[in-house]
Design a protein around this motif. Structure first.
Motif, PDB file in Angstrom:
ATOM      1  N   SER A  67       0.883  -1.348  -0.061  1.00  0.00           N
ATOM      2  CA  SER A  67       0.045  -0.024  -0.193  1.00  0.00           C
ATOM      3  C   SER A  67       0.835   1.327   0.018  1.00  0.00           C
ATOM      4  O   SER A  67       0.476   2.402   0.321  1.00  0.00           O
ATOM      5  CB  SER A  67      -0.872   0.007   1.156  1.00  0.00           C
ATOM      6  N   ILE A  68       2.018   1.154  -0.525  1.00  0.00           N
ATOM      7  CA  ILE A  68       2.751   2.591  -0.913  1.00  0.00           C
ATOM      8  C   ILE A  68       2.343   3.013  -2.231  1.00  0.00           C
ATOM      9  O   ILE A  68       2.420   4.395  -2.202  1.00  0.00           O
ATOM     10  CB  ILE A  68       4.266   2.010  -0.700  1.00  0.00           C
ATOM     11  N   VAL A  69       2.003   2.392  -3.097  1.00  0.00           N
ATOM     12  CA  VAL A  69       1.397   3.046  -4.166  1.00  0.00           C
ATOM     13  C   VAL A  69       0.245   2.280  -4.516  1.00  0.00           C
ATOM     14  O   VAL A  69      -0.029   1.118  -4.086  1.00  0.00           O
ATOM     15  CB  VAL A  69       2.349   2.660  -5.494  1.00  0.00           C
ATOM     16  N   ILE A  70      -0.638   2.893  -5.127  1.00  0.00           N
ATOM     17  CA  ILE A  70      -2.024   2.174  -5.365  1.00  0.00           C
ATOM     18  C   ILE A  70      -2.080   1.158  -6.661  1.00  0.00           C
ATOM     19  O   ILE A  70      -2.744   0.459  -6.724  1.00  0.00           O
ATOM     20  CB  ILE A  70      -3.416   3.308  -5.521  1.00  0.00           C
ATOM     21  N   LEU A  95       9.655   3.325   3.914  1.00  0.00           N
ATOM     22  CA  LEU A  95       8.839   4.418   3.394  1.00  0.00           C
ATOM     23  C   LEU A  95       7.376   4.408   3.878  1.00  0.00           C
ATOM     24  O   LEU A  95       6.954   3.845   4.711  1.00  0.00           O
ATOM     25  CB  LEU A  95       8.536   3.565   1.989  1.00  0.00           C
ATOM     26  N   THR A  96       6.684   5.537   3.286  1.00  0.00           N
ATOM     27  CA  THR A  96       5.442   5.917   3.818  1.00  0.00           C
ATOM     28  C   THR A  96       4.623   6.455   2.571  1.00  0.00           C
ATOM     29  O   THR A  96       5.236   6.864   1.503  1.00  0.00           O
ATOM     30  CB  THR A  96       5.158   7.010   4.815  1.00  0.00           C
ATOM     31  N   SER A  97       3.250   5.730   2.796  1.00  0.00           N
ATOM     32  CA  SER A  97       2.573   6.130   1.316  1.00  0.00           C
ATOM     33  C   SER A  97       2.103   7.514   1.104  1.00  0.00           C
ATOM     34  O   SER A  97       1.647   7.957   0.150  1.00  0.00           O
ATOM     35  CB  SER A  97       1.072   5.329   1.598  1.00  0.00           C
ATOM     36  N   ASP A  98       2.475   8.375   2.165  1.00  0.00           N
ATOM     37  CA  ASP A  98       2.121  10.014   1.859  1.00  0.00           C
ATOM     38  C   ASP A  98       3.381  10.436   1.258  1.00  0.00           C
ATOM     39  O   ASP A  98       3.665  11.713   0.897  1.00  0.00           O
ATOM     40  CB  ASP A  98       1.780  10.654   3.228  1.00  0.00           C
ATOM     41  N   MET A  99       4.403   9.513   0.634  1.00  0.00           N
ATOM     42  CA  MET A  99       5.505  10.055  -0.051  1.00  0.00           C
ATOM     43  C   MET A  99       5.271  10.302  -1.487  1.00  0.00           C
ATOM     44  O   MET A  99       4.565   9.301  -1.984  1.00  0.00           O
ATOM     45  CB  MET A  99       6.671   9.288   0.141  1.00  0.00           C
ATOM     46  N   GLN A 102       8.314  11.010  -6.594  1.00  0.00           N
ATOM     47  CA  GLN A 102       9.699  11.713  -6.886  1.00  0.00           C
ATOM     48  C   GLN A 102      10.454  11.536  -5.444  1.00  0.00           C
ATOM     49  O   GLN A 102      11.682  11.039  -5.436  1.00  0.00           O
ATOM     50  CB  GLN A 102       9.439  13.131  -6.899  1.00  0.00           C
ATOM     51  N   GLN A 103       9.750  11.490  -4.155  1.00  0.00           N
ATOM     52  CA  GLN A 103      10.377  11.255  -2.941  1.00  0.00           C
ATOM     53  C   GLN A 103      10.890   9.581  -2.789  1.00  0.00           C
ATOM     54  O   GLN A 103      11.951   9.441  -2.347  1.00  0.00           O
ATOM     55  CB  GLN A 103       9.289  11.668  -1.771  1.00  0.00           C
ATOM     56  N   ILE A 104      10.061   8.896  -3.125  1.00  0.00           N
ATOM     57  CA  ILE A 104      10.284   7.536  -3.454  1.00  0.00           C
ATOM     58  C   ILE A 104      11.342   7.338  -4.215  1.00  0.00           C
ATOM     59  O   ILE A 104      12.333   6.527  -3.870  1.00  0.00           O
ATOM     60  CB  ILE A 104       9.142   6.660  -3.651  1.00  0.00           C
TER      61      ILE A 104
END
Length: 347
Positions: A67-70, A95-99, A102-104
């Motif tokens: 659930s880091i990207v949909i 990692l967090t899903s609100d990144m 680009q940040q990832i």
């Protein structure tokens, strides 16, 4: 006859469907954009571990399933567009899903814990303490953690380890079985995994010749590897190894002590540097203990093991190397003393 008016229902339905599709498309687009920008309002945390065989597809799957990207396809397409030559680095990434994407992507260039592959050379004749130091110097794992793992056979599934006696006098039970070679290892590895890699390399080199020798000489594989380790430390090359092995085997057959100087140096390291007891020291020092030391004192290469197995049949009971590093062998003590007087062996 009056003409029947055409129904407007199909047109209305079509319009509704078009509007629904456009709305769904807009909603999906909005979701994707929020995911790309990191503004979807979620804050799922996940530590991504990129391993040796993980590439674009595997990374996308891990990000999606956690659930880091949909959608992994959206992530993959975004990366292909913005970073077509991206190189994934082995390691751990918080990692967090609100990144944002680009940040990832930027994060994936700087692991929190690196598992970058490093080439590590373990020479023949390195003991477990020297291996531990080498691993630490190369950032693979800490020396202390590796040594702790090597004290036990717990967690390793190799039949050859079953030969190791359940004896508290054996300092490092994996000593002798950590095959010397050049390895591709990951930085910040689990020391158990590193030891397993070296044990597996040893396991692959086990041969019928080794087991046949053990059967013919009433030895266990553990005893053969222990004997070979002393030969490894005494010999200055493969040429002298066979005769040196014959000396030790003749002494063992006569019930005499091996009296090998190299066992003193190993025993002293165990006691004075590693904190083992005097009893352990005595069990390794072959001027004090009978027969073989408690366990191997180094990790031998296959050449030395083969030289030990295929040693010549001699009556030698003594040997020494002179100041020119030439070996001399004798069948009796008087000849041994005479040789030492003829060939200077110490300054």
């Amino acid at each position: 006859m009056a003409k029947r008016k055409k129904s407007k229902a199909p047109i209305i339905i079509t319009i509704i469907l078009v509007i629904a599709v456009l709305a769904a498309g807009g909603y999906f687009y909005s979701l994707v954009q929020k995911d790309i920008n990191g503004t979807d309002g979620t804050n799922t945390q996940y530590t991504l571990v990129i391993e040796k065989n993980d590439f674009e597809y595997e990374v996308g799957q891990k990000l999606y399933k956690n659930s880091i990207v949909i959608y992994d396809a959206v992530w993959t397409n975004w990366m292909d567009k913005h970073y077509p030559d991206f190189q994934y680095i082995n390691g751990e990434y918080n990692l967090t899903s609100d990144m944002s994407y680009q940040q990832i992507a930027e994060k994936l260039q700087n692991p929190d814990i690196s598992h970058k592959s490093v080439k590590v050379c373990i020479p023949e004749g390195y003991n477990v303490m020297e291996i531990a130091d080498t691993l630490q110097e190369n950032g693979v794992c800490s020396a202390a953690d590796f040594l702790q793992v090597c004290k036990s056979t717990d967690g390793f599934e190799y039949d050859f380890l079953k030969d190791i006696p359940d004896n508290d006098l054996i300092a490092y039970k994996l000593e002798g079985f950590l095959f010397p070679a050049t390895y591709d290892l990951a930085e910040n590895s689990d020391p158990h995994d590193v030891a397993d890699t070296m044990l597996d390399a040893f396991d692959q080199r086990l041969s019928d010749e080794m087991y046949d020798f053990c059967d013919e000489n009433y030895m266990t594989l553990f005893e053969l590897i222990t004997l070979a380790s002393v030969v490894q430390e005494e010999a200055l090359g493969n040429e002298s190894a066979g005769n040196i092995a014959s000396v030790f085997i003749n002494r063992l057959n006569k019930g005499a002590k091996l009296q090998s100087d190299v066992t003193y140096f190993y025993a002293a390291k165990l006691r004075d540097e590693q904190g083992f007891s005097q009893e352990v020291y005595d069990a390794y020092y072959t001027y004090r203990c009978k027969g073989l030391p408690a366990g191997p004192i180094t990790n031998s290469g296959t050449d030395i093991i083969k030289a030990t197995i295929n040693h010549p049949d001699t009556d030698y009971l003594y040997f020494f190397s002179d100041l020119q590093q030439q070996f001399h062998f004798a069948e009796d003590y008087d000849t041994f003393v005479a040789q030492q007087e003829q060939y200077p062996w110490k300054e």
